[in-house]
Design a protein around this motif. Sequence first.
Motif, PDB file in Angstrom:
ATOM      1  N   ALA A 238       0.836  -1.275  -0.083  1.00 37.76           N
ATOM      2  CA  ALA A 238      -0.054   0.060  -0.023  1.00 37.76           C
ATOM      3  C   ALA A 238       0.867   1.205   0.034  1.00 37.76           C
ATOM      4  CB  ALA A 238      -0.964  -0.073   1.251  1.00 37.76           C
ATOM      5  N   THR A 239       2.111   1.301   0.630  1.00 38.88           N
ATOM      6  CA  THR A 239       2.987   2.433   0.532  1.00 38.88           C
ATOM      7  C   THR A 239       3.219   2.925  -1.032  1.00 38.88           C
ATOM      8  OG1 THR A 239       4.976   1.164   0.879  1.00 38.88           O
ATOM      9  CG2 THR A 239       3.673   1.783   2.921  1.00 38.88           C
ATOM     10  N   ARG A 240       3.333   1.567  -1.512  1.00 37.39           N
ATOM     11  CA  ARG A 240       4.042   1.888  -3.121  1.00 37.39           C
ATOM     12  C   ARG A 240       3.132   2.508  -3.965  1.00 37.39           C
ATOM     13  NH1 ARG A 240       6.431  -4.103  -2.927  1.00 37.39           N
ATOM     14  NH2 ARG A 240       8.366  -3.997  -1.352  1.00 37.39           N
ATOM     15  N   ASP A 241       1.711   2.473  -3.793  1.00 40.81           N
ATOM     16  CA  ASP A 241       0.660   2.843  -4.411  1.00 40.81           C
ATOM     17  C   ASP A 241       0.167   4.085  -3.929  1.00 40.81           C
ATOM     18  OD1 ASP A 241       1.090   0.731  -6.211  1.00 40.81           O
ATOM     19  OD2 ASP A 241      -0.326  -0.451  -4.836  1.00 40.81           O
ATOM     20  N   HIS A 242       0.575   4.439  -2.804  1.00 43.49           N
ATOM     21  CA  HIS A 242      -0.123   5.797  -1.964  1.00 43.49           C
ATOM     22  C   HIS A 242       0.131   6.799  -3.031  1.00 43.49           C
ATOM     23  CE1 HIS A 242      -1.279   8.419   1.232  1.00 43.49           C
ATOM     24  NE2 HIS A 242      -1.841   7.369   1.611  1.00 43.49           N
ATOM     25  N   LYS A 243      -0.871   7.762  -3.114  1.00 45.24           N
ATOM     26  CA  LYS A 243      -0.791   9.142  -3.741  1.00 45.24           C
ATOM     27  C   LYS A 243       0.246   9.965  -3.189  1.00 45.24           C
ATOM     28  CE  LYS A 243      -4.875  11.139  -1.328  1.00 45.24           C
ATOM     29  NZ  LYS A 243      -3.999  12.353  -0.878  1.00 45.24           N
ATOM     30  N   ASP A 244       0.520  10.157  -1.899  1.00 45.66           N
ATOM     31  CA  ASP A 244       1.417  10.964  -1.168  1.00 45.66           C
ATOM     32  C   ASP A 244       2.596  10.538  -1.002  1.00 45.66           C
ATOM     33  OD1 ASP A 244      -0.607  12.983  -0.779  1.00 45.66           O
ATOM     34  OD2 ASP A 244      -1.303  11.621   1.097  1.00 45.66           O
ATOM     35  N   ILE A 245       3.064   9.331  -1.453  1.00 45.41           N
ATOM     36  CA  ILE A 245       4.464   9.020  -1.315  1.00 45.41           C
ATOM     37  C   ILE A 245       4.921   8.826  -2.973  1.00 45.41           C
ATOM     38  CG2 ILE A 245       5.678   6.696  -0.585  1.00 45.41           C
ATOM     39  CD1 ILE A 245       3.539   6.081   1.380  1.00 45.41           C
ATOM     40  N   ALA A 246       6.392   9.290  -2.947  1.00 47.65           N
ATOM     41  CA  ALA A 246       7.205   9.187  -4.073  1.00 47.65           C
ATOM     42  C   ALA A 246       8.174   7.783  -4.238  1.00 47.65           C
ATOM     43  CB  ALA A 246       8.105  10.234  -4.239  1.00 47.65           C
ATOM     44  N   LEU A 247       8.178   7.354  -3.160  1.00 46.64           N
ATOM     45  CA  LEU A 247       9.006   6.075  -2.837  1.00 46.64           C
ATOM     46  C   LEU A 247       8.428   5.228  -1.561  1.00 46.64           C
ATOM     47  CD1 LEU A 247      11.196   4.215  -4.271  1.00 46.64           C
ATOM     48  CD2 LEU A 247      13.042   5.207  -2.680  1.00 46.64           C
ATOM     49  N   GLY A 248       7.963   4.019  -2.043  1.00 45.34           N
ATOM     50  CA  GLY A 248       7.451   3.170  -0.817  1.00 45.34           C
ATOM     51  C   GLY A 248       8.622   2.346  -0.249  1.00 45.34           C
ATOM     52  N   VAL A 249       8.151   1.247   0.665  1.00 44.41           N
ATOM     53  CA  VAL A 249       8.901   0.565   1.459  1.00 44.41           C
ATOM     54  C   VAL A 249       9.583  -0.340   0.575  1.00 44.41           C
ATOM     55  CG1 VAL A 249       9.198  -0.830   3.409  1.00 44.41           C
ATOM     56  CG2 VAL A 249       7.507   1.101   3.658  1.00 44.41           C
ATOM     57  N   SER A 250      10.878  -0.735   1.028  1.00 44.76           N
ATOM     58  CA  SER A 250      11.633  -1.761   0.218  1.00 44.76           C
ATOM     59  C   SER A 250      11.050  -3.136   0.763  1.00 44.76           C
ATOM     60  CB  SER A 250      13.055  -1.381   0.024  1.00 44.76           C
ATOM     61  OG  SER A 250      13.499  -1.474   1.583  1.00 44.76           O
ATOM     62  N   MET A 251      11.715  -4.102   0.120  1.00 45.46           N
ATOM     63  CA  MET A 251      11.707  -5.447   0.759  1.00 45.46           C
ATOM     64  C   MET A 251      12.478  -5.609   1.934  1.00 45.46           C
ATOM     65  SD  MET A 251      10.109  -8.149  -0.119  1.00 45.46           S
ATOM     66  CE  MET A 251       9.917  -9.506   1.098  1.00 45.46           C
ATOM     67  N   ARG A 252      13.413  -4.734   1.945  1.00 50.60           N
ATOM     68  CA  ARG A 252      14.356  -4.654   3.266  1.00 50.60           C
ATOM     69  C   ARG A 252      13.381  -4.447   4.339  1.00 50.60           C
ATOM     70  NH1 ARG A 252      18.409  -1.721   2.066  1.00 50.60           N
ATOM     71  NH2 ARG A 252      19.975  -3.258   1.629  1.00 50.60           N
ATOM     72  N   GLY A 253      12.578  -3.628   4.095  1.00 51.95           N
ATOM     73  CA  GLY A 253      11.582  -2.854   5.182  1.00 51.95           C
ATOM     74  C   GLY A 253      10.734  -4.122   5.494  1.00 51.95           C
ATOM     75  N   SER A 254      10.268  -4.614   4.714  1.00 51.77           N
ATOM     76  CA  SER A 254       9.218  -5.887   4.788  1.00 51.77           C
ATOM     77  C   SER A 254      10.117  -6.958   5.620  1.00 51.77           C
ATOM     78  CB  SER A 254       8.975  -6.628   3.634  1.00 51.77           C
ATOM     79  OG  SER A 254       8.197  -5.839   2.937  1.00 51.77           O
ATOM     80  N   GLU A 295       5.409  17.832  -2.916  1.00 55.10           N
ATOM     81  CA  GLU A 295       4.058  18.882  -2.634  1.00 55.10           C
ATOM     82  C   GLU A 295       3.343  18.443  -1.376  1.00 55.10           C
ATOM     83  OE1 GLU A 295       1.662  18.724  -6.213  1.00 55.10           O
ATOM     84  OE2 GLU A 295       3.027  19.856  -7.530  1.00 55.10           O
ATOM     85  N   SER A 296       3.006  16.986  -1.224  1.00 56.67           N
ATOM     86  CA  SER A 296       2.314  16.438  -0.062  1.00 56.67           C
ATOM     87  C   SER A 296       3.229  17.031   1.138  1.00 56.67           C
ATOM     88  CB  SER A 296       2.302  14.959   0.048  1.00 56.67           C
ATOM     89  OG  SER A 296       1.413  14.874  -1.102  1.00 56.67           O
ATOM     90  N   GLU A 297       4.395  16.817   1.178  1.00 55.86           N
ATOM     91  CA  GLU A 297       5.251  17.221   2.283  1.00 55.86           C
ATOM     92  C   GLU A 297       5.098  18.469   2.623  1.00 55.86           C
ATOM     93  OE1 GLU A 297       9.744  16.356   4.083  1.00 55.86           O
ATOM     94  OE2 GLU A 297       9.483  16.367   1.897  1.00 55.86           O
ATOM     95  N   PHE A 298       5.131  19.382   1.500  1.00 60.87           N
ATOM     96  CA  PHE A 298       4.936  20.873   1.731  1.00 60.87           C
ATOM     97  C   PHE A 298       3.587  21.094   2.317  1.00 60.87           C
ATOM     98  CE2 PHE A 298       3.606  25.063   0.322  1.00 60.87           C
ATOM     99  CZ  PHE A 298       4.855  25.835   0.748  1.00 60.87           C
ATOM    100  N   ALA A 299       2.457  20.350   1.989  1.00 58.27           N
ATOM    101  CA  ALA A 299       1.191  20.479   2.800  1.00 58.27           C
ATOM    102  C   ALA A 299       1.111  20.058   4.055  1.00 58.27           C
ATOM    103  CB  ALA A 299       0.266  19.575   1.603  1.00 58.27           C
ATOM    104  N   GLY A 300       2.128  19.272   4.462  1.00 60.16           N
ATOM    105  CA  GLY A 300       2.082  19.029   5.886  1.00 60.16           C
ATOM    106  C   GLY A 300       1.909  17.519   6.175  1.00 60.16           C
ATOM    107  N   VAL A 301       2.061  16.738   4.986  1.00 54.59           N
ATOM    108  CA  VAL A 301       1.622  15.149   5.093  1.00 54.59           C
ATOM    109  C   VAL A 301       2.902  14.595   5.926  1.00 54.59           C
ATOM    110  CG1 VAL A 301       1.052  12.820   3.955  1.00 54.59           C
ATOM    111  CG2 VAL A 301      -0.004  15.207   3.287  1.00 54.59           C
ATOM    112  N   LYS A 302       2.586  13.988   6.771  1.00 57.94           N
ATOM    113  CA  LYS A 302       3.961  13.155   7.434  1.00 57.94           C
ATOM    114  C   LYS A 302       3.795  11.592   7.125  1.00 57.94           C
ATOM    115  CE  LYS A 302       4.194  16.432  11.265  1.00 57.94           C
ATOM    116  NZ  LYS A 302       4.536  16.686  12.711  1.00 57.94           N
ATOM    117  N   ALA A 303       5.170  11.022   7.083  1.00 55.11           N
ATOM    118  CA  ALA A 303       5.284   9.669   6.825  1.00 55.11           C
ATOM    119  C   ALA A 303       4.555   8.691   7.981  1.00 55.11           C
ATOM    120  CB  ALA A 303       6.700   9.282   6.407  1.00 55.11           C
TER     121      ALA A 303
END
Length: 322
Positions: A238-254, A295-303
């Motif tokens: 879901a992090t890889r397809d999220h509209k506010d995320i430019a780069l999602g979680v890697s396999m290392r993260g999983s 743009e999302s980060e500028f709008a205040g969206v946090k990871a």
Amino acid sequence: MSVSQEQATWFAGAFDSLVTNVGGAILGKEGVIKLIIASLLSEGHVLLEDFPGTGKTVLAKALANTLEGTNSRIQFTPDLLPSDVTGVTIYNQSLNQFEFHKGPIFASVVLADEINRASPKTQSALLEVMEEGKVTVDGESYPVGRPFMVIATQNPVEQAGTYKLPEAQLDRFIIKTTLGYPDRSIAVDLLMDAGNRSRASKITPIIGPDALIAMAELATDVHVDRSVMEYITDIVGATRDHKDIALGVSMRGSLSLARMVKTWALSQGRTYATPDDVAELAVPVLAHRLIVDSESEFAGVKAEDIIAGIVVDLPAPAYRAA
């Protein structure tokens, strides 16, 4: 090999003892201490990001003093060289050969203080050792041994003279967490004990390297139902397809989340992991691995908010204890 209930009970008792010991230096932060010790037993590394004076260095020193192993502290500065971290090869004239002199990275617990003040070249010196547990100098590899943990601190407020950590290095920290300010009652207790200027130095070792390694290896055998692993995969996907995320979680993260979930379950005396363990650990394990759209980060969206929202939106699976 599956973990017995007797082993799980022993693990949970030892885990609580470690938390209590470190808690002697950092009052009122049991939750953060549990996360960091779980990271140590998952053979991962920790990034502490918080305001100045919240006890980041004290916490790292207290953990190092809890272990009967070696510990070192590296104060990162702009003029620090990679060889100041890893070590250097020096020619010995009397022996007519080159000798490797180990750097401070060769310790059980390494405190990398204000890591974002070092240059990217020096920061990158940690990439190999954090992932593979070895250092390569002049074509020769030198293992740092087990246990091995890097606790890095950085100050998010003072940005002058700092270098942002590269995504590849952030991905090598199993968790990123904060201490925050103490609540009112704890703050008063600290003021009453203001004469104690070295709380961490009074922490004594209670566990040896062999016991710590045994605990880490036991955690790898915790039962995790396939549905729980699918839950982790769905969250990461879901992090890889999220509209506010430019780069999602890697396999290392999983993989990091899966390792932490096993340790977390065992620390509570269970021989199996649950979806609740995944939900509880998702933010500290995954959030720092995201790159939020500019743009999302500028709008205040946090990871952190994105991960928390994904966990809320995704239905948790039913699970079996064995």
